[in-house]
Design a protein around this motif. Structure first.
Motif, PDB file in Angstrom:
ATOM      1  N   GLU B   8      21.446  16.645  19.922  1.00 27.69           N
ATOM      2  CA  GLU B   8      22.560  16.291  20.295  1.00 27.69           C
ATOM      3  C   GLU B   8      23.889  16.507  19.475  1.00 27.69           C
ATOM      4  O   GLU B   8      23.229  15.803  17.865  1.00 27.69           O
ATOM      5  N   LYS B   9      25.057  17.479  19.042  1.00 28.66           N
ATOM      6  CA  LYS B   9      25.642  17.325  18.428  1.00 28.66           C
ATOM      7  C   LYS B   9      27.089  17.524  18.371  1.00 28.66           C
ATOM      8  O   LYS B   9      27.081  18.428  19.574  1.00 28.66           O
ATOM      9  N   HIS B  10      28.458  16.690  17.948  1.00 24.16           N
ATOM     10  CA  HIS B  10      29.632  17.234  18.731  1.00 24.16           C
ATOM     11  C   HIS B  10      29.834  17.801  17.368  1.00 24.16           C
ATOM     12  O   HIS B  10      30.145  17.672  16.002  1.00 24.16           O
ATOM     13  N   PHE B  11      30.521  18.577  17.775  1.00 22.68           N
ATOM     14  CA  PHE B  11      31.905  19.471  16.977  1.00 22.68           C
ATOM     15  C   PHE B  11      33.078  19.115  17.287  1.00 22.68           C
ATOM     16  O   PHE B  11      34.115  19.044  18.416  1.00 22.68           O
ATOM     17  N   LEU B 102      26.930  19.387  21.730  1.00 24.74           N
ATOM     18  CA  LEU B 102      26.200  20.363  22.220  1.00 24.74           C
ATOM     19  C   LEU B 102      25.140  19.446  22.478  1.00 24.74           C
ATOM     20  O   LEU B 102      24.946  18.527  21.860  1.00 24.74           O
TER      21      LEU B 102
END
Lengths: 115, 135
Positions: B8-11, B102
């Motif tokens: 899980e990654k935040h952009f 994401l």
């Protein structure tokens, strides 16, 4: 950067890098297989390959740099030994994918920031 | 038996922009691998990776688009031609107040034992990973 992972990463990425480079070559994987059976001097490894002594030594050097094998001198011989802990690392298939995606998501972030 | 990995990654970018980076061939080449990807359900793209210093041809990952729901969700059937393993990669996007979250799931990854039985086909993609991390 906030990356959260389903599994814990417990090794520095710098250590992984060289391990992956080291095992990307078929000859070096074969060297690891041979050494997994026990420590050996370079002279005993060379006949297993269609390469010069120098070439085998060079591959062993790369494996040693990655921490996959250790070497010691015994008289005029250099004895190589596989490192079980490091070998376990490269057998961790899921770990390889984990490192792959972690790296690629970092790159995606960089790409988005630049475009 | 297989394993799944979840990321899980935040952009700090809107979903539309993140989505474009997931479905555009040029963008995918920048952050993932060289490819001939097109966002069409049922189409199979070839992603390639260098196999390292053994002078061999590039390795190939075949990616078939199984589901496409812009800009929210995409499912790939991911098959490494060397290994014969068939896995799935699911991208899920969610708008947040300040960007996009994401989630990426890679499912169907063979367990350690199966991976060993695959023999000498160590994936050269790891070589490129190594080069990237070193570079």
């Amino acid at each position: 950067m906030d990356i959260s992972l389903g599994m814990q990463i417990d090794r520095a990425s710098t250590a992984r890098v060289d391990i992956f480079h080291a095992v990307a070559d078929a000859n070096r994987r074969k060297l690891l297989d041979l050494l997994a059976a026990g420590e050996r001097p370079v002279q005993e490894l060379v006949p297993h390959f269609d390469m010069s002594f120098q070439a085998v030594s060079q591959h062993l050097h790369i494996l040693a740099e990655a921490g996959l094998v250790t070497r010691r001198k015994q008289g005029r011989y250099r004895i190589y030994r596989a490192q079980p802990a490091a070998l376990r690392d490269i057998h961790d298939w899921a770990g390889q994918y984990r490192a792959f995606w972690e790296n690629r998501l970092e790159r995606l972030g960089g790409y988005l920031d630049e475009t | 038996m297989t394993l799944s990995l979840d990321f899980e990654k935040h952009f700090p970018h809107p979903p539309a922009k993140v989505w474009r980076a997931l479905v555009t061939s040029e963008a995918l080449a920048q952050w993932l691998m060289p490819n001939d990807f097109e966002p069409v359900i049922g189409r199979t793209a070839r992603f390639t990776y260098p196999r390292g210093d053994c002078g061999q041809e590039d390795g190939v990952v075949l990616v078939e688009v199984e589901a496409l729901d812009p800009p929210v969700r995409m499912v790939w059937r991911w098959q490494n031609a060397d290994l014969g393993e068939t896995t799935r990669v699911v991208f899920s996007l969610e708008a947040t107040g300040d960007g996009t979250r994401l989630r990426l799931s890679h499912t169907g990854i063979p367990t350690e034992q199966e991976a060993r039985s695959l023999g000498g086909g160590w994936p050269g993609k790891l070589e490129s990973l190594g080069q990237t991390l070193r570079g």
